[in-house]
Scaffold this active site. Structure first.
Site, mmCIF file in Angstrom:
data_model
loop_
_atom_site.group_PDB
_atom_site.id
_atom_site.type_symbol
_atom_site.label_atom_id
_atom_site.label_comp_id
_atom_site.label_asym_id
_atom_site.label_seq_id
_atom_site.Cartn_x
_atom_site.Cartn_y
_atom_site.Cartn_z
ATOM 1 N N CYS A 165 48.923 18.165 17.864
ATOM 2 C CA CYS A 165 50.047 17.338 18.329
ATOM 3 C C CYS A 165 50.747 18.097 19.465
ATOM 4 O O CYS A 165 51.181 19.228 19.289
ATOM 5 C CB CYS A 165 50.993 17.089 17.156
ATOM 6 N N CYS A 172 64.292 15.694 24.381
ATOM 7 C CA CYS A 172 63.990 14.312 24.749
ATOM 8 C C CYS A 172 65.289 13.592 25.097
ATOM 9 O O CYS A 172 66.324 13.830 24.470
ATOM 10 C CB CYS A 172 63.288 13.601 23.593
ATOM 11 N N CYS A 176 66.593 8.494 20.052
ATOM 12 C CA CYS A 176 66.351 7.702 18.847
ATOM 13 C C CYS A 176 67.152 8.343 17.708
ATOM 14 O O CYS A 176 67.131 9.558 17.543
ATOM 15 C CB CYS A 176 64.864 7.675 18.516
HETATM 16 N N1 SAH Z 1 58.461 10.172 22.200
HETATM 17 C C1 SAH Z 1 57.277 9.554 21.780
HETATM 18 C C2 SAH Z 1 56.313 10.492 21.103
HETATM 19 C C3 SAH Z 1 56.888 11.517 20.173
HETATM 20 S S1 SAH Z 1 57.653 10.920 18.698
HETATM 21 C C4 SAH Z 1 57.574 8.374 20.881
HETATM 22 O O1 SAH Z 1 58.692 8.232 20.432
HETATM 23 O O2 SAH Z 1 56.666 7.579 20.668
HETATM 24 C C5 SAH Z 1 56.236 10.563 17.696
HETATM 25 C C6 SAH Z 1 56.496 9.580 16.567
HETATM 26 O O3 SAH Z 1 57.366 10.161 15.594
HETATM 27 C C7 SAH Z 1 57.164 8.294 17.016
HETATM 28 O O4 SAH Z 1 56.448 7.177 16.553
HETATM 29 C C8 SAH Z 1 58.528 8.337 16.353
HETATM 30 O O5 SAH Z 1 58.979 7.045 16.070
HETATM 31 C C9 SAH Z 1 58.250 9.163 15.131
HETATM 32 N N2 SAH Z 1 59.423 9.813 14.555
HETATM 33 C C10 SAH Z 1 60.478 10.330 15.208
HETATM 34 N N3 SAH Z 1 61.352 10.880 14.327
HETATM 35 C C11 SAH Z 1 60.822 10.729 13.099
HETATM 36 C C12 SAH Z 1 61.241 11.119 11.787
HETATM 37 N N4 SAH Z 1 62.353 11.790 11.562
HETATM 38 N N5 SAH Z 1 60.418 10.808 10.752
HETATM 39 C C13 SAH Z 1 59.255 10.173 10.950
HETATM 40 N N6 SAH Z 1 58.809 9.807 12.171
HETATM 41 C C14 SAH Z 1 59.582 10.061 13.228
HETATM 42 FE FE1 SF4 Z 2 62.171 11.033 21.997
HETATM 43 FE FE2 SF4 Z 2 62.592 8.935 20.399
HETATM 44 FE FE3 SF4 Z 2 60.127 10.001 20.610
HETATM 45 FE FE4 SF4 Z 2 62.122 11.354 19.356
HETATM 46 S S1 SF4 Z 2 61.182 9.422 18.718
HETATM 47 S S2 SF4 Z 2 60.669 12.190 20.819
HETATM 48 S S3 SF4 Z 2 63.913 10.743 20.632
HETATM 49 S S4 SF4 Z 2 61.320 8.985 22.223
#
Ligand code: SAH
Ligand code: SF4
Length: 405
Positions: A165, A172, A176
């Site tokens: 990964c 970032c 989120c």
């Molecule tokens: N920024 C990109 C890729 C990295 S995050 C994205 O958001 O797609 C990779 C995955 O982890 C994403 O699908 C996100 O929704 C998920 N994710 C983020 N925080 C999380 C958490 N606390 N528990 C489980 N999955 C999480």
């Molecule tokens: Fe960034 Fe959202 Fe992906 Fe976390 S889940 S890495 S905040 S885009």
């Protein structure tokens, strides 16, 4: 920062540097440069044409960590490289955390000493188990070049499978609400060499033999790859080109950055695409992913429809289950409608939310997770539950925050 760094390197690699000036004192990492840039370096030093190819082999197949290790290149040429300020080396793994499930999380130092996170998950990532051949890509990765270290290590040993990964940014900007990486804010973009370097540093550490082992890559570490598109795609080209990994065994995940998806749709060679959907309607999504205000679900789906899929290829919808927020049966029903009408083949990856300090969601109970999955499946939607990996060492999805315990 990355832009400054690239700009700083440009005059040197393109040969516009004033003779006898800063090139001598500046250090320019060769790892990360593509064939054309290496050819320019070679031309500048007056090497014969084939030398650029040797340089590329030494960097990306032998994984040399110093100029001294590049023994295929004549010593005087290596000395010239050194005198001109070119350096060879992989990003350094500064810390390793090992989970009880075999997952390893690494802190890897970037060019300025700032660390990023990379995760090694032996045996697959628990997400696509048993379905990695979905696209019929059963072949092994391209074999390493003759003389590469991987060439001599245990060719007869059993095949290893693992997923790496990879991070694309430090921190970032997407914010989120359920994600630990978001708490850092955006520190900086990574360069192509730093992104690809994470992978090679881990391959080397694990003694991976590319001709034998089955390595998947997921760009799902820290950061939003499509907000650092140029560097991300530059790294992808290095990884699938000279480094020799298979594009069909890679997945890039985006939170739904529409301009990035549209650029991705134009790429002649590309990995698979995952969309972090995480909600079945815009209202819920906006509350947990404020980026929805900029690009709503309809806009994201429209952009994904522009991606020309390969035969049997599917788009992944990632859906982090947050207790009481998006895991109700009516959310499952709404998700079914959304997936059915999306207009492209897809499947759903349910991710149980991984808790972490500073995030205040509830972890759904296993029974609710199973019920949500069954509701999708019974309505004809393919849905998997992603098994959390390395939670005990903060290596699971959304837990990457450079935690040092
Ligand atoms: N920024 C990109 C890729 C990295 S995050 C994205 O958001 O797609 C990779 C995955 O982890 C994403 O699908 C996100 O929704 C998920 N994710 C983020 N925080 C999380 C958490 N606390 N528990 C489980 N999955 C999480
Ligand atoms: Fe960034 Fe959202 Fe992906 Fe976390 S889940 S890495 S905040 S885009």
């Amino acid at each position: 920062m990355a832009a400054t760094l690239e700009t700083r390197l440009l005059p040197i690699v393109s040969g516009q540097q004033q003779p006898g000036t800063a090139a001598v004192t500046r250090s320019v990492p060769l790892f990360g440069l593509h064939a054309e840039a290496l050819a320019a370096v070679n031309a500048r030093l007056g090497g014969p044409r084939f030398r650029a190819g040797q340089l590329e082999q030494a960097l990306y197949r032998q994984w040399a960590v110093s100029l001294d290790e590049m023994t295929a290149l004549p010593k005087p040429f290596r000395e010239q490289l050194h005198a001109a300020g070119y350096t060879v080396g992989l990003p350094e793994i500064t810390e390793t955390f090992r989970s009880t499930d075999g997952t390893e999380r690494y802190l890897i130092a970037g060019l300025d000493g700032q660390t990023v996170e990379t995760v090694w998950m032996p045996g697959g990532d628990g997400r696509e188990e048993g379905r990695e051949d979905d696209e019929g890509s059963g072949s092994a990765d391209a074999p390493p070049a003759a003389g590469a270290p991987g060439d001599t290590r245990g060719r007869n040993a059993p095949q290893r499978r693992a997923t790496i990964c990879v991070s694309s940014q430090i921190g970032c900007a997407v914010n989120c609400q359920f994600c630990l990486t978001a708490k850092m804010g955006i520190v900086r973009n990574l360069t192509p060499g730093e992104i690809a370097g994470q992978v090679v540093a881990v391959l080397k550490r694990q003694g991976v033999h590319l001709g034998r082992d089955r390595i998947n890559l997921v760009f799902m570490g820290m950061g939003e790859p499509f907000l650092n598109y140029d560097a991300w795609v530059g790294a992808f080209r290095l990884l699938t080109g000279p480094i020799g990994l298979q594009p069909s065994r890679m997945t890039v995940s985006t939170s739904g950055i529409v301009p990035g998806i549209l650029r991705f749709a134009e790429e002649p060679v590309r990995p698979k695409l995952a969309i972090s959907l995480n909600a079945s309607n815009d209202a819920v999504r906006e509350a947990i992913m404020p980026v929805t205000r900029k690009w709503d679900i309809a806009a994201i789906l429209e952009a994904v429809r522009a991606v020309p899929l390969r035969p049997r290829e599917k788009i992944t919808f990632e859906y982090v289950l947050l207790g009481g927020v998006n895991d109700h049966p009516h959310h499952a029903d709404e998700l079914v409608r959304l997936v059915r009408t999306a207009g492209f083949p897809s499947y759903v990856n349910l991710i149980v939310w991984n808790p972490g300090p500073g995030t205040s969601f509830a972890e759904p109970a296993q029974a609710e997770v199973d019920a949500f999955q069954n509701r999708l499946i019974s309505r004809g939607i393919t849905a998997y539950i992603r098994r959390p990996r390395g939670r005990d060492i903060y290596a699971a999805c959304g837990q990457l925050k450079r935690t040092t315990r």
